[in-house]
Enzyme design. Structure first.
Site, PDB file in Angstrom:
ATOM      1  N   HIS A   1      -7.257  -4.473  10.467  1.00  0.00           N
ATOM      2  CA  HIS A   1      -7.001  -4.180   9.047  1.00  0.00           C
ATOM      3  C   HIS A   1      -5.710  -4.850   8.573  1.00  0.00           C
ATOM      4  O   HIS A   1      -4.759  -4.994   9.343  1.00  0.00           O
ATOM      5  CB  HIS A   1      -7.020  -2.672   8.739  1.00  0.00           C
ATOM      6  CG  HIS A   1      -5.831  -1.875   9.134  1.00  0.00           C
ATOM      7  ND1 HIS A   1      -5.880  -0.825  10.022  1.00  0.00           N
ATOM      8  CD2 HIS A   1      -4.532  -1.934   8.743  1.00  0.00           C
ATOM      9  CE1 HIS A   1      -4.684  -0.294  10.149  1.00  0.00           C
ATOM     10  NE2 HIS A   1      -3.841  -0.954   9.388  1.00  0.00           N
TER      11      HIS A   1
ATOM     12  N   GLU B   1      -9.834  -1.826   5.534  1.00  0.00           N
ATOM     13  CA  GLU B   1     -10.395  -1.456   6.830  1.00  0.00           C
ATOM     14  C   GLU B   1     -11.681  -2.233   7.118  1.00  0.00           C
ATOM     15  O   GLU B   1     -12.375  -2.662   6.193  1.00  0.00           O
ATOM     16  CB  GLU B   1     -10.731   0.045   6.821  1.00  0.00           C
ATOM     17  CG  GLU B   1      -9.523   0.953   6.659  1.00  0.00           C
ATOM     18  CD  GLU B   1      -8.776   1.178   7.978  1.00  0.00           C
ATOM     19  OE1 GLU B   1      -8.853   0.334   8.883  1.00  0.00           O
ATOM     20  OE2 GLU B   1      -8.099   2.218   8.079  1.00  0.00           O
TER      21      GLU B   1
ATOM     22  N   ASP C   1       0.814  -1.219   0.000  1.00  0.00           N
ATOM     23  CA  ASP C   1       0.000   0.000   0.000  1.00  0.00           C
ATOM     24  C   ASP C   1       0.847   1.269   0.000  1.00  0.00           C
ATOM     25  O   ASP C   1       2.076   1.217   0.176  1.00  0.00           O
ATOM     26  CB  ASP C   1      -0.964   0.007   1.203  1.00  0.00           C
ATOM     27  CG  ASP C   1      -0.291  -0.422   2.510  1.00  0.00           C
ATOM     28  OD1 ASP C   1       0.958  -0.444   2.569  1.00  0.00           O
ATOM     29  OD2 ASP C   1      -1.002  -0.726   3.469  1.00  0.00           O
TER      30      ASP C   1
ATOM     31  N   ASN D   1      -7.453  -2.739  14.620  1.00  0.00           N
ATOM     32  CA  ASN D   1      -8.859  -2.998  14.276  1.00  0.00           C
ATOM     33  C   ASN D   1      -8.984  -4.172  13.291  1.00  0.00           C
ATOM     34  O   ASN D   1     -10.031  -4.399  12.715  1.00  0.00           O
ATOM     35  CB  ASN D   1      -9.506  -1.727  13.682  1.00  0.00           C
ATOM     36  CG  ASN D   1      -8.820  -1.283  12.390  1.00  0.00           C
ATOM     37  OD1 ASN D   1      -7.904  -1.940  11.906  1.00  0.00           O
ATOM     38  ND2 ASN D   1      -9.275  -0.184  11.829  1.00  0.00           N
TER      39      ASN D   1
HETATM   40  C1  GLP Z   1      -0.322   0.415   8.596  1.00  0.00           C
HETATM   41  C2  GLP Z   1      -0.078  -0.460   7.370  1.00  0.00           C
HETATM   42  C3  GLP Z   1      -0.356  -1.921   7.655  1.00  0.00           C
HETATM   43  C4  GLP Z   1       0.337  -2.328   8.952  1.00  0.00           C
HETATM   44  C5  GLP Z   1      -0.222  -1.513  10.085  1.00  0.00           C
HETATM   45  C6  GLP Z   1       0.323  -1.918  11.446  1.00  0.00           C
HETATM   46  O1  GLP Z   1      -1.641   0.800   8.739  1.00  0.00           O
HETATM   47  N1  GLP Z   1      -0.868  -0.065   6.250  1.00  0.00           N
HETATM   48  O2  GLP Z   1       0.121  -2.698   6.574  1.00  0.00           O
HETATM   49  O3  GLP Z   1       0.105  -3.692   9.181  1.00  0.00           O
HETATM   50  O4  GLP Z   1       0.118  -0.159   9.812  1.00  0.00           O
HETATM   51  O5  GLP Z   1       1.467  -1.201  11.767  1.00  0.00           O
HETATM   52  P1  GLP Z   1       2.486  -1.584  12.907  1.00  0.00           P
HETATM   53  O6  GLP Z   1       3.276  -2.713  12.371  1.00  0.00           O
HETATM   54  O7  GLP Z   1       3.312  -0.354  13.112  1.00  0.00           O
HETATM   55  O8  GLP Z   1       1.690  -1.955  14.098  1.00  0.00           O
END
Ligand code: GLP
Length: 244
Positions: A138, A143, A67, A136
């Protein structure tokens, strides 16, 4: 779905790097599906180390990221392209032309999203996809909603994701509100998926994934339908989650 419980974050990063190494050794032009967020940073550090020690050769490897924020370009230190260059690509012997991240500055975002799925196909599909998980549920930027979208698409970020991701920005007002993200179908087509879980705020989402039903309100639960998914958690998460 397999569950792998490791001692701590260090072991999670090592175990994942070892899996990457085995895949690249067997298929030197493997297609790696990569993720951003804080979770995969340990893995990327291990991959850099292994590349320096000549244990992994990235010269024929291709990567495709999940993304990108809409409106942020490669030069912006908050963009996911910048993150990937900074945390991995600048430090290994990969050809940057073989690394793909959606273009958040594309004039026609819908076209960019469509061509991204085509790109995945042209590459021959994703051999291994790593995922983090939002608190959440995702995955990438899919989402919780009443429905999930299969293809790569432009999406609005939920308020809880904007709040969670604001820790990386100066102010919450700087967090982009839209992103281009691989869809659930694009992710599910990967041959192998590793979901890395770091952070106690993920316990509820992971508990639903391991013990609950499939629901679009927790996009990660869709992974139950994939035939080769491994969820990697650490002992603290296992204890807090009381999953069994
Ligand atoms: C972002 C990314 C996700 C990732 C999430 C969790 O929203 N788009 O791909 O899994 O963050 O991040 P973290 O690894 O910092 O908890």
């Amino acid at each position: 779905m397999k569950l792998l419980v490791v001692k701590d974050y260090e072991e999670m990063s090592c175990a994942t790097a070892k899996i990457f190494k085995d895949i690249i050794t067997e298929k030197p032009d493997a297609v790696l599906g990569l993720a951003t967020g804080s979770t995969p940073i340990g893995l990327y550090n291990k991959l850099i180390e292994m590349n320096r020690n000549k244990e992994i050769n990235f010269s024929n490897v291709k990567t495709i990221n999940l993304d990108e924020y809409v409106g942020l370009g490669e030069e912006n230190s908050q963009s996911y392209r910048y993150f990937m260059n900074d945390k991995l690509f600048n430090h290994i012997n990969i050809d940057k032309a073989n690394t793909f991240v959606p273009n958040g500055l594309a004039e026609n975002l819908e076209k960019e999203a469509k061509s991204y799925d085509k790109k995945i196909e042209e590459l021959g599909g994703i051999d291994i996809q790593i995922l983090g998980i939002g608190n959440n549920g995702h995955i990438a930027f899919n989402e919780p909603d009443d429905f999930l979208i299969s293809e790569t698409h432009v999406t609005n970020l939920s308020q809880s994701t904007i709040e969670a991701n604001s820790r990386f920005f100066k102010s919450i007002n700087d967090v982009p509100t839209r992103a281009i993200t691989m869809g659930i179908g694009s992710i599910m087509k990967a041959k192998k998926i590793l979901l890395l879980v770091k952070g106690e705020d993920k316990v509820r989402a992971v508990k639903e994934l391991l013990n609950g039903d499939i629901t679009t309100k927790n996009p990660a639960t869709i992974l139950k339908l994939h035939e080769d998914v491994t969820i990697i958690i650490d002992e603290t998460m296992e204890y807090k989650g009381n999953f069994y």
